[in-house]
Write an enzyme that holds these catalytic residues in place. Structure first.
Site, PDB file in Angstrom:
ATOM      1  N   ASP A 165       0.855  -1.182   0.000  1.00 35.08           N
ATOM      2  CA  ASP A 165       0.000   0.000   0.000  1.00 35.08           C
ATOM      3  C   ASP A 165       0.890   1.231   0.000  1.00 35.08           C
ATOM      4  O   ASP A 165       1.798   1.354   0.835  1.00 35.08           O
ATOM      5  CB  ASP A 165      -0.907   0.024   1.230  1.00 35.08           C
ATOM      6  CG  ASP A 165      -1.833   1.230   1.205  1.00 35.08           C
ATOM      7  OD1 ASP A 165      -2.861   1.174   0.505  1.00 35.08           O
ATOM      8  OD2 ASP A 165      -1.525   2.229   1.876  1.00 35.08           O
ATOM      9  N   ASP A 212      -2.437  -0.663   6.275  1.00 35.48           N
ATOM     10  CA  ASP A 212      -3.296  -1.000   5.141  1.00 35.48           C
ATOM     11  C   ASP A 212      -2.740  -2.168   4.337  1.00 35.48           C
ATOM     12  O   ASP A 212      -3.506  -2.963   3.781  1.00 35.48           O
ATOM     13  CB  ASP A 212      -3.508   0.229   4.265  1.00 35.48           C
ATOM     14  CG  ASP A 212      -4.341   1.302   4.963  1.00 35.48           C
ATOM     15  OD1 ASP A 212      -4.817   1.043   6.089  1.00 35.48           O
ATOM     16  OD2 ASP A 212      -4.504   2.392   4.399  1.00 35.48           O
ATOM     17  N   HIS A 214      -4.999   4.415   6.408  1.00 36.77           N
ATOM     18  CA  HIS A 214      -4.182   5.164   5.460  1.00 36.77           C
ATOM     19  C   HIS A 214      -2.727   5.274   5.929  1.00 36.77           C
ATOM     20  O   HIS A 214      -1.986   6.142   5.469  1.00 36.77           O
ATOM     21  CB  HIS A 214      -4.770   6.539   5.148  1.00 36.77           C
ATOM     22  CG  HIS A 214      -6.050   6.453   4.371  1.00 36.77           C
ATOM     23  ND1 HIS A 214      -6.108   6.019   3.065  1.00 36.77           N
ATOM     24  CD2 HIS A 214      -7.336   6.704   4.737  1.00 36.77           C
ATOM     25  CE1 HIS A 214      -7.351   6.035   2.649  1.00 36.77           C
ATOM     26  NE2 HIS A 214      -8.124   6.432   3.644  1.00 36.77           N
ATOM     27  N   MET A 271       5.821   9.599  -4.067  1.00 36.37           N
ATOM     28  CA  MET A 271       5.342   8.600  -3.120  1.00 36.37           C
ATOM     29  C   MET A 271       5.890   9.021  -1.766  1.00 36.37           C
ATOM     30  O   MET A 271       7.101   9.155  -1.596  1.00 36.37           O
ATOM     31  CB  MET A 271       5.858   7.207  -3.509  1.00 36.37           C
ATOM     32  CG  MET A 271       5.421   6.109  -2.562  1.00 36.37           C
ATOM     33  SD  MET A 271       5.645   4.434  -3.238  1.00 36.37           S
ATOM     34  CE  MET A 271       7.449   4.293  -3.240  1.00 36.37           C
TER      35      MET A 271
END
Length: 200
Positions: free
Chosen positions: A16, A183, A178, A29
């Protein structure tokens, strides 16, 4: 030669990512987590202890979408100051993948990334791996989308699938926070449940 003798042993790695925009390169990212979901070989699928990996990354550009960044709850100034250099983080991730692809008996498994949904996470992960290490341990297509797998197993159209449309027995009893590692572990359980599920 039987089809079982041609099986490539596979270790499924739930990933994730959290990002500050829609695509890698112009955007960054900002974190990612990974958890081992299971191993699959000629003996069948076996869920695994969800060993995990997590990193928060220094942004690679000045562009960012505040709304996208807010999803992760991460602070941009803190990431710029304390985030891991992407090249270092991706090399460490590759080293971790090398460790988890070998089982207790010393057998090597090919890693395949799984995600829910996978396309966004794969887009960033693959780009970062190739851009910062020159290669991807997953190859160019070692990615499995959990929503697609559910559609195929359940025999339902892909459009409109969401976790609320899935049977309760498939859903993990874990929060969706999140946070990349939380996750990834949630997805790992969902994937393992689905692999063991007998639809109908």
């Amino acid at each position: 030669m039987s089809s079982r003798s041609r099986i490539t042993p596979t270790v499924y790695v739930s990933v994730d990512i959290e990002a500050d925009g829609p695509i890698p390169g112009p955007y960054s990212m900002v974190s990612f987590g990974a958890a081992v979901a299971g191993r699959h070989d000629s003996a069948g699928f076996r869920r695994a202890e969800p060993l995990g990996f997590y990193q928060e990354l220094r942004p690679i550009s000045e562009r960012y979408d505040p709304e996208a960044l807010a999803v992760s709850g991460l602070d941009r100034a803190a990431l710029l100051r304390d985030g891991a250099e992407p090249a270092v983080a991706m090399r460490e991730f590759c080293d971790w993948l090398e460790e988890i692809r070998v089982d207790e008996a010393g057998r090597r498994y090919r890693p395949v990334m799984v995600g829910y949904p996978a396309p966004y996470d794969w887009l960033f992960l693959y780009w970062y791996l190739v851009n910062f290490t020159g290669t991807s341990p997953f190859g160019h297509s070692g990615c499995l989308d959990v929503k697609t797998l559910y559609a195929a197993r359940a025999g339902v159209p892909f459009a409109g699938i969401g976790k609320r449309s899935m049977p309760a027995e498939l859903l993990p009893d874990l929060p969706h926070t999140h946070h990349g590692l939380d996750d990834a572990r949630e997805q790992a359980v969902l994937f393992a449940n689905l692999m063991e599920w007998r639809a109908g």
